[in-house]
Design a protein around this motif. Structure first.
Motif, mmCIF file in Angstrom:
data_model
loop_
_atom_site.group_PDB
_atom_site.id
_atom_site.type_symbol
_atom_site.label_atom_id
_atom_site.label_comp_id
_atom_site.label_asym_id
_atom_site.label_seq_id
_atom_site.Cartn_x
_atom_site.Cartn_y
_atom_site.Cartn_z
ATOM 1 N N ASP A 1 -0.289 5.043 0.768
ATOM 2 C CA ASP A 1 -0.653 6.045 1.771
ATOM 3 C C ASP A 1 -0.715 5.416 3.158
ATOM 4 O O ASP A 1 -1.483 4.495 3.384
ATOM 5 N N ASP B 1 0.876 -1.157 0.000
ATOM 6 C CA ASP B 1 0.000 0.000 0.000
ATOM 7 C C ASP B 1 0.929 1.227 0.000
ATOM 8 O O ASP B 1 2.115 1.111 0.350
ATOM 9 N N GLY C 1 -7.664 3.966 2.551
ATOM 10 C CA GLY C 1 -7.664 2.892 1.558
ATOM 11 C C GLY C 1 -8.882 2.885 0.643
ATOM 12 O O GLY C 1 -8.938 2.117 -0.305
ATOM 13 N N ILE C 2 -9.854 3.728 0.948
ATOM 14 C CA ILE C 2 -11.118 3.747 0.176
ATOM 15 C C ILE C 2 -10.970 4.694 -1.030
ATOM 16 O O ILE C 2 -10.410 5.786 -0.894
ATOM 17 N N LYS D 1 -10.668 -1.579 -2.473
ATOM 18 C CA LYS D 1 -10.522 -2.198 -1.159
ATOM 19 C C LYS D 1 -11.819 -1.949 -0.396
ATOM 20 O O LYS D 1 -12.380 -0.870 -0.536
ATOM 21 N N SER E 1 -1.868 0.544 -4.465
ATOM 22 C CA SER E 1 -2.485 1.708 -3.842
ATOM 23 C C SER E 1 -3.789 2.032 -4.542
ATOM 24 O O SER E 1 -3.870 1.967 -5.771
ATOM 25 N N ALA E 2 -4.797 2.404 -3.741
ATOM 26 C CA ALA E 2 -6.086 2.815 -4.323
ATOM 27 C C ALA E 2 -5.976 4.190 -4.957
ATOM 28 O O ALA E 2 -6.892 4.647 -5.630
ATOM 29 N N SER E 3 -4.845 4.856 -4.756
ATOM 30 C CA SER E 3 -4.729 6.250 -5.192
ATOM 31 C C SER E 3 -4.320 6.414 -6.644
ATOM 32 O O SER E 3 -3.312 5.874 -7.083
ATOM 33 N N LYS E 4 -5.114 7.217 -7.360
ATOM 34 C CA LYS E 4 -4.773 7.542 -8.745
ATOM 35 C C LYS E 4 -3.575 8.485 -8.787
ATOM 36 O O LYS E 4 -2.995 8.715 -9.843
ATOM 37 N N ASN E 5 -3.223 9.040 -7.649
ATOM 38 C CA ASN E 5 -2.071 9.943 -7.573
ATOM 39 C C ASN E 5 -0.787 9.224 -7.175
ATOM 40 O O ASN E 5 0.252 9.875 -6.975
ATOM 41 N N ARG F 1 -11.558 7.371 -4.165
ATOM 42 C CA ARG F 1 -11.983 8.770 -4.048
ATOM 43 C C ARG F 1 -13.513 8.914 -4.005
ATOM 44 O O ARG F 1 -14.057 9.541 -3.100
HETATM 45 P P1 B16 Z 1 -6.878 9.322 -4.756
HETATM 46 P P2 B16 Z 1 -3.783 3.769 -0.376
HETATM 47 C C1 B16 Z 1 -5.782 5.483 -0.733
HETATM 48 O O1 B16 Z 1 -4.458 5.136 -0.908
HETATM 49 C C2 B16 Z 1 -5.957 6.400 0.456
HETATM 50 O O2 B16 Z 1 -5.683 5.712 1.657
HETATM 51 C C3 B16 Z 1 -7.377 6.904 0.504
HETATM 52 O O3 B16 Z 1 -7.557 7.767 1.602
HETATM 53 C C4 B16 Z 1 -7.680 7.629 -0.820
HETATM 54 O O4 B16 Z 1 -8.997 8.124 -0.846
HETATM 55 C C5 B16 Z 1 -7.467 6.653 -1.972
HETATM 56 O O5 B16 Z 1 -6.136 6.189 -1.934
HETATM 57 C C6 B16 Z 1 -7.736 7.278 -3.319
HETATM 58 O O6 B16 Z 1 -6.800 8.276 -3.549
HETATM 59 O O7 B16 Z 1 -8.010 10.248 -4.467
HETATM 60 O O8 B16 Z 1 -5.527 9.987 -4.692
HETATM 61 O O9 B16 Z 1 -7.079 8.532 -6.029
HETATM 62 O O10 B16 Z 1 -3.849 3.813 1.108
HETATM 63 O O11 B16 Z 1 -4.561 2.635 -1.017
HETATM 64 O O12 B16 Z 1 -2.383 3.899 -0.920
#
Ligand code: B16
Ligand code: MG
Length: 223
Positions: A15, A13, A50-51, A151, A120-124, A53
């Protein structure tokens, strides 16, 4: 739980594990909660980890019972505002934002021939990795836009193992969020949790913080 000697790869993961962007996510979501009139609480803050956006936005709207007050278009607008604010915070990041012990841990994984991927769930995530100058450690990154479910669904961790050409039983997943530990366990990988044992009850291996996560310490908890 798998034996330590079976493990060939690590699925990470981002974040809350590699870096503490969870503070930035929280700050940016808190502004949205205030705007829509939803109460902000520690429980909501932890539950957002982890959730994805749009699912996060939905949880915030539900907390204030205002989920039906906004059109889909307005919801996208709220999520975009959150992301713009989040990116302003991310842009200030440097390698000093890598959590304690993580760089050494990644180096020890490389030195010992373990494969590494990012779930990571993050697109960033690619932007964050580049700010931290860690891009080269993660040749394989699961694209969260390719997922049918976020997730706690196991899909992202299943894909993280697939990208390494490993069976899930040969992988350790590392997470700071309850939703993430559920995803790792559901994928059939060994779960390492970083954080509070009351929140990460289902983790196979647990560390209070990243500096405690070493190969030796994982081995001790897996036997
Ligand atoms: P984004 P992880 C997750 O990352 C974050 O924990 C979660 O808070 C966030 O909303 C999600 O990524 C989506 O991120 O808005 O940047 O696409 O913990 O899976 O690395
Ligand atoms: Mg996380």
């Amino acid at each position: 739980m798998a034996k330590f000697s079976d493990i060939k790869g690590f699925v990470f993961d981002l974040d809350g594990v590699i870096t503490d962007t969870s503070i930035f996510h929280s700050q940016a979501w808190h502004q949205v909660a205030d705007k829509v009139g939803s109460p902000w609480s520690k429980k909501l803050e932890d539950g957002l980890k982890g959730i994805s956006r749009m699912d996060s936005l939905e949880m915030i709207l539900q907390a204030g019972n205002v989920q039906n007050k906004y059109t889909d278009e307005q919801k996208v607008q709220l999520a975009t505002e959150k992301n713009d604010n989040y990116l302003k915070l991310v842009n200030k990041m440097t390698p000093a934002n890598i959590l304690p012990g993580i760089k050494d841990f990644l180096d020890s994984l490389k030195a010992n021939g373990y494969l590494i991927s990012l779930a990571s769930a993050s697109k960033n995530a690619p932007t964050v990795l580049s700010k931290l100058q860690l891009t080269d450690y993660f040749p394989k990154v699961v694209d969260p836009a390719s997922l049918k479910k976020g997730k706690p669904d196991p899909e992202i961790y299943t894909k993280g193992a697939e990208m390494l050409n490993l069976d899930p039983s040969q992988c350790i997943g590392v997470e700071d969020a309850a939703a993430g530990i559920q995803a790792i366990n559901g994928a059939g990988e060994t779960s390492v949790g970083i954080g509070d044992k009351n929140i990460l009850k289902e983790a196979d291996v647990l560390f209070a913080n990243t500096s405690e996560m070493t190969l030796d310490n994982i081995k001790k908890q897996m036997k």
